[in-house]
Design a protein around this motif. Sequence first.
Motif, PDB file in Angstrom:
ATOM      1  N   ALA A 285       0.852  -1.192   0.000  1.00 14.62           N
ATOM      2  CA  ALA A 285       0.000   0.000   0.000  1.00 14.62           C
ATOM      3  C   ALA A 285       0.881   1.233   0.000  1.00 14.62           C
ATOM      4  O   ALA A 285       1.841   1.324   0.770  1.00 14.62           O
ATOM      5  N   ARG A 286       0.566   2.176  -0.863  1.00 15.49           N
ATOM      6  CA  ARG A 286       1.294   3.453  -0.881  1.00 15.49           C
ATOM      7  C   ARG A 286       0.598   4.463   0.019  1.00 15.49           C
ATOM      8  O   ARG A 286      -0.623   4.479   0.100  1.00 15.49           O
ATOM      9  N   GLY A 287       1.400   5.299   0.672  1.00 20.34           N
ATOM     10  CA  GLY A 287       0.839   6.389   1.441  1.00 20.34           C
ATOM     11  C   GLY A 287       0.531   6.014   2.873  1.00 20.34           C
ATOM     12  O   GLY A 287      -0.575   6.235   3.367  1.00 20.34           O
ATOM     13  N   LEU A 288       1.528   5.454   3.553  1.00 22.90           N
ATOM     14  CA  LEU A 288       1.362   5.095   4.965  1.00 22.90           C
ATOM     15  C   LEU A 288       1.560   6.338   5.818  1.00 22.90           C
ATOM     16  O   LEU A 288       2.539   7.067   5.656  1.00 22.90           O
ATOM     17  N   GLN A 289       0.644   6.616   6.724  1.00 27.00           N
ATOM     18  CA  GLN A 289       0.793   7.798   7.561  1.00 27.00           C
ATOM     19  C   GLN A 289       1.768   7.510   8.712  1.00 27.00           C
ATOM     20  O   GLN A 289       1.889   6.367   9.172  1.00 27.00           O
ATOM     21  N   PRO A 290       2.505   8.533   9.167  1.00 28.29           N
ATOM     22  CA  PRO A 290       3.538   8.317  10.189  1.00 28.29           C
ATOM     23  C   PRO A 290       3.041   7.592  11.430  1.00 28.29           C
ATOM     24  O   PRO A 290       3.768   6.763  11.979  1.00 28.29           O
TER      25      PRO A 290
END
Length: 556
Positions: A285-290
């Motif tokens: 998955a692209r776009g993992l939040q911190p």
Amino acid sequence: MISRTVSHHNTLLPDAGPRQRPLRVTALLGLTVLALTACGSAASTSPGAGVASGEPVEGGTLVYAEVTPINNWQTQSARFYEKSNVLNSVLDRLTYFDADQGEVVPWIASEFSGNADSTEFTFTIRPDVTFSDGTPVDAEAVKLNLDAQGFGIEAAQIQPNVDFAGYESAEVIGADQVLVTLSSPNANFLRATTSVTAGLVSPATLELDAAGQSAIAQISGSGPFTFESEKPDEEVVLAKRPDYAWAPETADNQGDAYLDRVVIKYLPEVAHRAGAVQSGQVDLARGLQPVDEEALAATGHQVLPAPGVDLTVNMAAVRIGSGKLADENVRRALQIGIDRESLKNTVLSDSYELAASVLNHQAPGFIDLSEELGYQPEEARQLLDDAGWKVGANGIRAKDGTDLEVTVTSSNNSVVIKPAFELIEQQWREIGVKLNNRAGDNSFLASAMPDPEVEFFGTRQFIYGGLGPIFEPENNTMTHTSDDDLNTIFAAERAATSVEERDELLADEQHALVVDKAYSLVLWDEVQVYGAHSGTQIDFTSGTAPVFQGAWKTGG
């Protein structure tokens, strides 16, 4: 003269043992490309994240979660991650930027060379390559593609590739060579041929109308995957080409893909991405939040930061149409009115590195301007005072009856862009500037982009053609900024004939953009943070795109 020659037959290895790479010949490729050194790969994981290893596993389907659906797949407009990350596996290019080696290497062009002043480039086309419609990827097909890139296709309302500056002609010379002639020097041209936006499509695809070239089902490339099916706004399915045998020269997998299929699903809800990886609903998955990075790694899965060294840093690109930012003192005040260390500590994670220039740290020619970017609120206030912006009763500065109120727009592609500008909004308020934060609002972005009075575009841009195509054109809707002094430097950099000369001009560009003129308020080096299941093996290009041709899965 620069040149790059390779024996095509030496790239296919006879056994399944460890693959050995041929010795590299760099020559002056560092000049002719804005070549970028290290790239993120599966090795660049957060502490505690495990990467699948061992021998590649044949077969299976990899499910990949992208951020936003794409309805227009036209190749030359593939300057957005959602599109380029998919087309990267459908379209081959003449050349490839190998991040490990830090240089451009052969792909569909088995050899390439350029003259001393970067006005002519010759490509020798690899034999026995075909598009998915069965037609050959020969010199004539490459010429047609280069002309489409250089001139655009008027009948299909397709504009020229902005990275092909000075394109004049392509001519087939002999049975397998193409000579490209430019009207003016462009030392970045070779680098531009590595871009997904320069992906090769069949002649039949080039003859389609605008709707046809925008439909992924009708695009015929020579890549390792082909279109299989689509559910609009839900998923796209790619199937491997069993006959694929022409990967970039330095690719570990020189044959067809290990995977049978890749399913691209769309997962716009950022909070659901880590959970989808943990549960096995998706493999990548692209776009993992911190906030999700540590939790995902702690459960034995992978956090994979893929540095975007093919791009500028994340920045607030200045647009001076409203007049409020016409004075460079105002722009400089806003630059040093950002507390980047606070940004790192409160919004970002260890996957992110604070910017020290408009170029990423790994880019050749990068200069470290971090000392010029320290948080200096008092100096910022003085610069605004000197520019005639005085603090009013409401705490906001004004001049000639106009408040110093500015707006930022951006896409939602970065999971940290909105909270980052929320913090900057607070910091600028302390120096008397009001920021309207519309970052991450895609509906507002659509109307804001053509509006020159929207003062900031939160963005990062591909630099295959150098920094010039981003900041130079007068009709550039990204920045709405064109500066004669900078444009002179951009032209000189394209005409540079030595690495030393190019680096000196790149230093001038960076200092002007970040310090002297402050058209680029820099924030952090571009990185796309992926979450991957523990059984997923995946590498990324220097443009952060997943390399599905070399990917595999273990454990089901």
